[in-house]
Design a protein around this motif. Structure first.
Motif, mmCIF file in Angstrom:
data_model
loop_
_atom_site.group_PDB
_atom_site.id
_atom_site.type_symbol
_atom_site.label_atom_id
_atom_site.label_comp_id
_atom_site.label_asym_id
_atom_site.label_seq_id
_atom_site.Cartn_x
_atom_site.Cartn_y
_atom_site.Cartn_z
ATOM 1 N N THR A 37 0.743 -1.138 -0.163
ATOM 2 C CA THR A 37 0.063 -0.037 -0.063
ATOM 3 C C THR A 37 0.871 1.061 -0.138
ATOM 4 O OG1 THR A 37 -1.876 0.916 1.169
ATOM 5 C CG2 THR A 37 -0.180 0.152 2.636
ATOM 6 N N GLY A 38 0.555 2.300 -0.440
ATOM 7 C CA GLY A 38 1.146 3.677 -0.444
ATOM 8 C C GLY A 38 0.551 4.496 -1.680
ATOM 9 N N THR A 39 1.420 5.182 -2.069
ATOM 10 C CA THR A 39 0.701 6.246 -3.195
ATOM 11 C C THR A 39 1.559 5.953 -4.557
ATOM 12 O OG1 THR A 39 2.436 7.925 -2.794
ATOM 13 C CG2 THR A 39 0.271 7.747 -1.461
ATOM 14 N N THR A 79 -9.194 10.632 -5.629
ATOM 15 C CA THR A 79 -10.099 11.560 -4.635
ATOM 16 C C THR A 79 -10.397 10.706 -3.395
ATOM 17 O OG1 THR A 79 -11.139 12.848 -6.407
ATOM 18 C CG2 THR A 79 -12.076 12.818 -4.553
ATOM 19 N N PRO A 80 -9.685 11.046 -2.299
ATOM 20 C CA PRO A 80 -9.362 12.438 -1.879
ATOM 21 C C PRO A 80 -7.984 12.214 -2.704
ATOM 22 C CG PRO A 80 -9.658 11.110 0.077
ATOM 23 C CD PRO A 80 -10.461 10.414 -1.150
ATOM 24 N N ALA A 81 -7.199 13.681 -2.782
ATOM 25 C CA ALA A 81 -6.236 13.743 -3.512
ATOM 26 C C ALA A 81 -5.050 13.526 -2.432
ATOM 27 C CB ALA A 81 -6.132 15.297 -3.953
ATOM 28 N N THR A 82 -3.909 12.936 -3.095
ATOM 29 C CA THR A 82 -2.712 13.067 -2.640
ATOM 30 C C THR A 82 -1.582 13.925 -3.436
ATOM 31 O OG1 THR A 82 -2.893 10.944 -1.852
ATOM 32 C CG2 THR A 82 -0.696 11.428 -2.047
ATOM 33 N N ALA A 87 2.306 14.240 3.640
ATOM 34 C CA ALA A 87 2.899 13.303 4.476
ATOM 35 C C ALA A 87 2.062 11.892 4.532
ATOM 36 C CB ALA A 87 2.929 13.719 6.142
ATOM 37 N N ILE A 88 2.519 10.879 4.338
ATOM 38 C CA ILE A 88 1.810 9.774 4.279
ATOM 39 C C ILE A 88 2.193 8.627 5.246
ATOM 40 C CG2 ILE A 88 1.105 7.632 2.717
ATOM 41 C CD1 ILE A 88 0.186 10.329 1.621
ATOM 42 N N GLU A 89 1.220 8.153 5.931
ATOM 43 C CA GLU A 89 1.722 6.921 6.739
ATOM 44 C C GLU A 89 0.914 5.715 6.055
ATOM 45 O OE1 GLU A 89 0.095 7.874 10.733
ATOM 46 O OE2 GLU A 89 1.522 9.471 10.966
ATOM 47 N N ALA A 90 1.748 4.607 6.300
ATOM 48 C CA ALA A 90 1.436 3.429 5.801
ATOM 49 C C ALA A 90 1.620 2.165 6.728
ATOM 50 C CB ALA A 90 1.766 2.932 4.220
ATOM 51 N N THR A 91 0.829 1.194 6.641
ATOM 52 C CA THR A 91 1.446 -0.225 7.487
ATOM 53 C C THR A 91 0.584 -1.193 6.898
ATOM 54 O OG1 THR A 91 -0.588 -0.036 9.197
ATOM 55 C CG2 THR A 91 1.249 1.101 9.732
ATOM 56 N N THR A 107 -1.765 12.213 6.266
ATOM 57 C CA THR A 107 -1.926 13.004 7.430
ATOM 58 C C THR A 107 -1.956 14.447 7.091
ATOM 59 O OG1 THR A 107 0.326 12.972 7.736
ATOM 60 C CG2 THR A 107 -0.973 11.365 8.946
ATOM 61 N N THR A 108 -1.661 14.914 5.939
ATOM 62 C CA THR A 108 -1.667 16.299 5.442
ATOM 63 C C THR A 108 -3.281 16.623 5.024
ATOM 64 O OG1 THR A 108 0.624 16.173 4.697
ATOM 65 C CG2 THR A 108 -0.830 18.046 3.909
#
Length: 185
Positions: A37-39, A79-82, A87-91, A107-108
């Motif tokens: 997971t991520g962007t 959407t919602p945008a990145t 700042a991205i948190e992923a686990t 988190t932004t």
């Protein structure tokens, strides 16, 4: 760590930069599975399309997808945008038996989504990745991974391996206990 896949199976050749975390495991003697997971930001006709994503492909099932929580807009979403600089948190958490919990949050922007992947795959490695297609890397700002842990320990406590892509010299900086930066190409 920048990664180079072992083979090309169902890979998007659209210029893109993806930052993600995950686990890799084996399901039988030859079926490697990624739980990630991520962007990702794709670039089509000069227009950037930043997205969040969940993905659980394997060599045998490239379309593998986790079960999304009810509020998630899909396995990939714009959407919602990145946006760059967010700042991205992923686990990714394994229950030690048959399921993985994936969570990604911006988190932004203030959004957070989750999914569950049910599988007998036993993880064999943890991954922190900045990915792009060799020789087709779009420009991007430096990416810093912070608070990177596996089994509650900082990545620096493990023997880590760096894999660099061919093409532009893109290599992660030194791992400092739980963080590292991948510079711009």
């Amino acid at each position: 760590m920048a990664a180079q896949p072992d083979g090309v199976i169902g890979t998007t050749f659209v210029p893109h930069v993806a930052t993600w975390i995950g686990m890799v495991g084996m399901n039988g003697p030859s079926d490697r599975t990624l739980i990630q997971t991520g962007t990702v930001t794709t670039c089509e006709d000069g227009v950037a399309h930043p997205m969040g994503f969940f993905e659980t492909p394997s060599f045998d099932n490239q379309a593998g997808e986790p079960d999304l929580d009810a509020d998630v807009p899909g396995t990939m979403w714009e959407t919602p945008a990145t946006d760059p600089g967010d700042a991205i948190e992923a686990t990714v958490t394994w229950d030690g038996s048959s399921s993985y919990r994936l969570v990604v949050a911006n988190t932004t922007k203030g959004w957070k989504y989750g999914a569950t992947f049910h599988s007998s795959v036993v993880p064999t490695g943890a991954l922190t990745v900045l990915e792009s297609i060799p020789h087709n890397v779009p420009g991007y700002s430096p990416v810093t991974f912070t608070d990177v842990t596996a089994d509650g320990k900082p990545f620096g406590a493990y023997e880590t391996h760096t894999f660099n892509i061919d093409g532009p010299d893109i290599a992660p900086g030194a791992l400092n206990d739980k963080s590292f930066t991948v510079p711009s190409p």
